[in-house]
Design a protein around this motif. Structure first.
Motif, short mmCIF file in Angstrom:
data_model
loop_
_atom_site.label_atom_id
_atom_site.label_comp_id
_atom_site.label_asym_id
_atom_site.label_seq_id
_atom_site.Cartn_x
_atom_site.Cartn_y
_atom_site.Cartn_z
N PRO A 125 0.80 -1.23 0.00
CA PRO A 125 0.00 0.00 0.00
C PRO A 125 0.84 1.28 0.00
O PRO A 125 0.31 2.35 -0.28
N GLY A 126 2.13 1.19 0.26
CA GLY A 126 3.00 2.36 0.24
C GLY A 126 3.61 2.67 -1.11
O GLY A 126 4.40 3.62 -1.24
N ALA A 127 3.28 1.90 -2.14
CA ALA A 127 3.91 2.09 -3.45
C ALA A 127 3.71 3.50 -4.00
O ALA A 127 4.66 4.13 -4.47
N GLU A 128 2.49 3.99 -3.94
CA GLU A 128 2.22 5.32 -4.51
C GLU A 128 3.00 6.41 -3.78
O GLU A 128 3.50 7.35 -4.41
N ALA A 129 3.11 6.31 -2.46
CA ALA A 129 3.90 7.30 -1.70
C ALA A 129 5.36 7.25 -2.13
O ALA A 129 6.01 8.31 -2.27
N ASN A 130 5.89 6.06 -2.36
CA ASN A 130 7.28 5.94 -2.81
C ASN A 130 7.45 6.47 -4.22
O ASN A 130 8.46 7.10 -4.54
N ILE A 131 6.47 6.22 -5.08
CA ILE A 131 6.51 6.77 -6.44
C ILE A 131 6.52 8.30 -6.37
O ILE A 131 7.31 8.96 -7.06
N ALA A 132 5.68 8.86 -5.52
CA ALA A 132 5.64 10.32 -5.36
C ALA A 132 6.97 10.86 -4.85
O ALA A 132 7.45 11.91 -5.31
N ARG A 133 7.61 10.16 -3.92
CA ARG A 133 8.93 10.57 -3.42
C ARG A 133 9.95 10.56 -4.55
O ARG A 133 10.80 11.46 -4.64
N LEU A 134 9.90 9.54 -5.40
CA LEU A 134 10.82 9.49 -6.54
C LEU A 134 10.58 10.67 -7.49
O LEU A 134 11.53 11.33 -7.91
N VAL A 135 9.32 10.92 -7.81
CA VAL A 135 8.98 12.02 -8.71
C VAL A 135 9.47 13.35 -8.14
O VAL A 135 10.07 14.16 -8.84
N ASP A 136 9.23 13.56 -6.84
CA ASP A 136 9.58 14.83 -6.21
C ASP A 136 11.09 15.07 -6.13
O ASP A 136 11.53 16.21 -6.12
N SER A 137 11.87 14.00 -6.07
CA SER A 137 13.31 14.18 -5.87
C SER A 137 14.14 13.94 -7.13
O SER A 137 15.32 14.28 -7.16
N TRP A 138 13.56 13.36 -8.17
CA TRP A 138 14.33 12.99 -9.35
C TRP A 138 14.77 14.22 -10.11
O TRP A 138 13.98 15.13 -10.38
N THR A 139 16.06 14.26 -10.49
CA THR A 139 16.59 15.41 -11.22
C THR A 139 17.02 15.07 -12.64
O THR A 139 17.36 15.96 -13.40
N GLY A 140 17.02 13.80 -12.98
CA GLY A 140 17.42 13.39 -14.32
C GLY A 140 16.22 13.26 -15.24
O GLY A 140 15.10 13.63 -14.90
N PRO A 141 16.45 12.69 -16.42
CA PRO A 141 15.35 12.46 -17.35
C PRO A 141 14.29 11.54 -16.75
O PRO A 141 14.60 10.60 -16.01
N LEU A 142 13.04 11.84 -17.06
CA LEU A 142 11.89 11.10 -16.54
C LEU A 142 10.98 10.68 -17.69
O LEU A 142 10.64 11.50 -18.55
N VAL A 143 10.60 9.40 -17.69
CA VAL A 143 9.71 8.85 -18.72
C VAL A 143 8.48 8.29 -18.03
O VAL A 143 8.59 7.55 -17.06
#
Length: 183
Positions: free
Chosen positions: A26-44
């Motif tokens: 159930p924490g997958a979406e929160a972790n995905i959001a953390r990745l999105v918020d902190s990612w500085t490289g290319p995103l697909v």
């Protein structure tokens, strides 16, 4: 970190439909959001456009839309696919990645044992260094296996088969902070 891209697979509202059954992590979406918020490289961002008549992932259905966790995502590429592998979509992902000098892909999304695993396997076969952020994925019970059993099997298959490394959101975020401090 320009040789590394984060690929988020099928993070769509249709996976909230109860027809899928019991899910894990159930924490997958929160972790995905953390990745999105902190990612500085290319995103697909990759979206599954189902061709199944009753699927909540069909184009034109609310379930085909990305989940709210991706609302803040500033993607370099967004495209759709109709099969499990993100390498077999409406964009030739391999060509796109190689044109940008990408050698390392970080994967997260839905479903762990379907589209994430298939994309990891194909990416590994194509020679990319692949990491699967396992705690930023989820799946559903299938036949006689629980979602947790399927996730463990995916991790074992990918790691044991040499297709991908299994990492956590924390691993990715810590690595990103170290790289940012080195700049």
């Amino acid at each position: 970190m320009t040789d590394t891209v984060l690929i988020l697979i099928d993070v769509q509202r249709g996976f909230d439909d109860p027809s899928w059954g019991r899910r894990n992590n159930p924490g997958a979406e929160a972790n995905i959001a953390r990745l999105v918020d902190s990612w500085t490289g290319p995103l697909v961002l990759v979206r599954h456009d189902s061709t199944e008549p009753g699927s909540p992932l069909r184009p034109g259905q609310d379930g085909n839309r990305f989940k709210p966790e991706l609302d803040r995502a500033d993607a370099d590429l967004v495209f759709a696919k109709e099969v499990n592998s993100a390498f077999h979509g409406e964009i030739d992902l391999d060509v796109w990645l190689r044109a940008r000098g990408v050698t390392h892909i970080v994967l997260a999304g839905i479903q762990t044992n379907m589209c994430v695993e298939t994309t990891a396997r194909v990416g590994g076969n194509l020679g990319y260094r692949v990491e699967v952020v396992l705690d930023a994925t989820f799946t559903f019970d299938l036949e006689d296996l629980t979602a947790d059993e399927l996730t463990r099997a995916t991790a074992t298959n990918l790691r044991g088969g040499g297709f991908a490394e299994i990492v956590s959101t924390r691993d990715v975020l810590q690595r990103g902070r170290v790289l940012a401090a080195d700049r």
